[in-house]
Design a protein around this motif. Structure first.
Motif, mmCIF file in Angstrom:
data_model
loop_
_atom_site.group_PDB
_atom_site.id
_atom_site.type_symbol
_atom_site.label_atom_id
_atom_site.label_comp_id
_atom_site.label_asym_id
_atom_site.label_seq_id
_atom_site.Cartn_x
_atom_site.Cartn_y
_atom_site.Cartn_z
ATOM 1 N N UNK A 110 0.826 -1.207 0.000
ATOM 2 C CA UNK A 110 0.000 0.000 0.000
ATOM 3 C C UNK A 110 0.862 1.261 0.000
ATOM 4 N N UNK A 111 2.002 1.200 0.686
ATOM 5 C CA UNK A 111 2.912 2.348 0.671
ATOM 6 C C UNK A 111 3.438 2.630 -0.727
ATOM 7 N N UNK A 112 3.740 1.567 -1.484
ATOM 8 C CA UNK A 112 4.212 1.736 -2.856
ATOM 9 C C UNK A 112 3.119 2.326 -3.742
ATOM 10 N N UNK A 113 1.890 1.826 -3.602
ATOM 11 C CA UNK A 113 0.778 2.348 -4.403
ATOM 12 C C UNK A 113 0.524 3.820 -4.094
ATOM 13 N N UNK A 114 0.505 4.155 -2.806
ATOM 14 C CA UNK A 114 0.282 5.544 -2.414
ATOM 15 C C UNK A 114 1.397 6.443 -2.923
ATOM 16 N N UNK A 115 2.621 5.949 -2.889
ATOM 17 C CA UNK A 115 3.755 6.731 -3.389
ATOM 18 C C UNK A 115 3.622 7.001 -4.880
ATOM 19 N N UNK A 116 3.194 6.006 -5.634
ATOM 20 C CA UNK A 116 3.040 6.182 -7.080
ATOM 21 C C UNK A 116 1.967 7.216 -7.409
ATOM 22 N N UNK A 117 0.878 7.192 -6.637
ATOM 23 C CA UNK A 117 -0.193 8.164 -6.867
ATOM 24 C C UNK A 117 0.337 9.592 -6.731
ATOM 25 N N UNK A 118 1.254 9.792 -5.788
ATOM 26 C CA UNK A 118 1.827 11.124 -5.584
ATOM 27 C C UNK A 118 3.031 11.381 -6.484
ATOM 28 N N UNK A 119 3.759 10.329 -6.849
ATOM 29 C CA UNK A 119 4.998 10.504 -7.606
ATOM 30 C C UNK A 119 4.746 10.819 -9.075
#
Length: 272
Positions: free
Chosen positions: A89-98
């Protein structure tokens, strides 16, 4: 290459002339002196009695840790699941912002090279310069201990990594495809959707899997500062000197990392 001439007039080829040799030796002298100074500072702050006893202490702890306490495995499934959730989930959330940050940072897609691009680059540098453990320490103090703090810490740490690699991929796209779509009268969003995104999708998929693999490793230790996951079990076992439990936790972490490495390698191979 320098040429030296002897007293009888014979010319000798040399790798460096006298000035270059003196400069080279002066550089080595300064480097050696700096190294010895740093070593001296470290030595003054090191308790060498503990250092020389380290092999015996390590052997003693290793003996107490074997065999692992296999019955403790039932206590690790839930923390291990939390660790996987933190990483995923941390990776998915990071991609949404990145992804938006990457488009703002890329020279060929940013709306403003004077304001928005430097701001995006600042976000990337800030994210990458702070370790996930530091993020976790700050977030535990702000929002309290638990899995949510670990998830946000992983995502904040991953934004810079993902955005940097992604904006570099955006800058390397084939501009002819973008020009062709622009010539049809497409809007800015349509150009991004049909001219840029298809070109960077392989890079985006590879970055996602690679960062997820890294986050699996990083999330295993966030529990040491109260951010949930299997690291919390590790901290508890270390506090009570339960070495058989510690060895089992280390073994579980090793297996989880090996599996994530295998999965990421397979996915990257399928993408590439």
């Amino acid at each position: 290459m320098a040429i030296k001439q002897t007293a009888n007039g014979t010319k000798i080829w040399a790798l460096r002339d006298t000035k270059e040799q003196l400069t080279n030796w002066a550089g080595w002298l300064v480097g050696t002196a700096f190294f010895m100074y740093c070593w001296n500072q470290i030595s003054l702050q090191t308790d060498w009695d503990f250092f020389w006893d380290a092999p015996a202490i390590a052997a003693d702890i290793g003996g107490r840790a074997m065999p692992p306490k296999w019955g403790y495995i039932t206590e690790l499934w839930a923390p291990l699941w939390d660790t996987l959730n933190i990483a995923t989930l941390g990776t998915i959330l990071a991609l949404i912002m990145a992804i938006p940050v990457a488009f703002l940072a890329a020279r060929n897609t940013t709306p403003s090279k004077l304001i928005l691009r430097p701001l995006a680059l600042l976000i990337i540098v800030s994210s990458r310069s702070i370790n996930s453990l530091i993020w976790a320490l700050l977030l535990v103090a702000i929002i309290g201990p638990g899995v949510f703090a670990g998830l946000i810490a992983i995502s904040l740490r991953s934004i810079g990594f993902c955005a940097k690699l992604l904006y570099e991929a955006i800058e390397e796209i084939d501009e002819k495809q973008v020009e062709a779509i622009t010539a049809t009268g497409a809007s800015r969003w349509q150009v991004m959707a049909y001219g840029i995104l298809p070109q960077i999708m392989p890079a985006l998929a590879g970055i996602t899997v690679f960062r997820w693999d890294i986050n699996i490793r990083e999330s295993t230790v966030l529990g040491l500062v109260g951010a949930g996951g299997i690291g919390l079990q590790m901290q508890g076992s270390l506090n009570i000197l339960a070495w058989p439990q510690v060895s089992l936790i280390l073994l579980v972490i090793l297996i989880a990392v090996l599996i994530s490495e295998w999965v990421s390698a397979k996915v990257r191979g399928a993408i590439i």
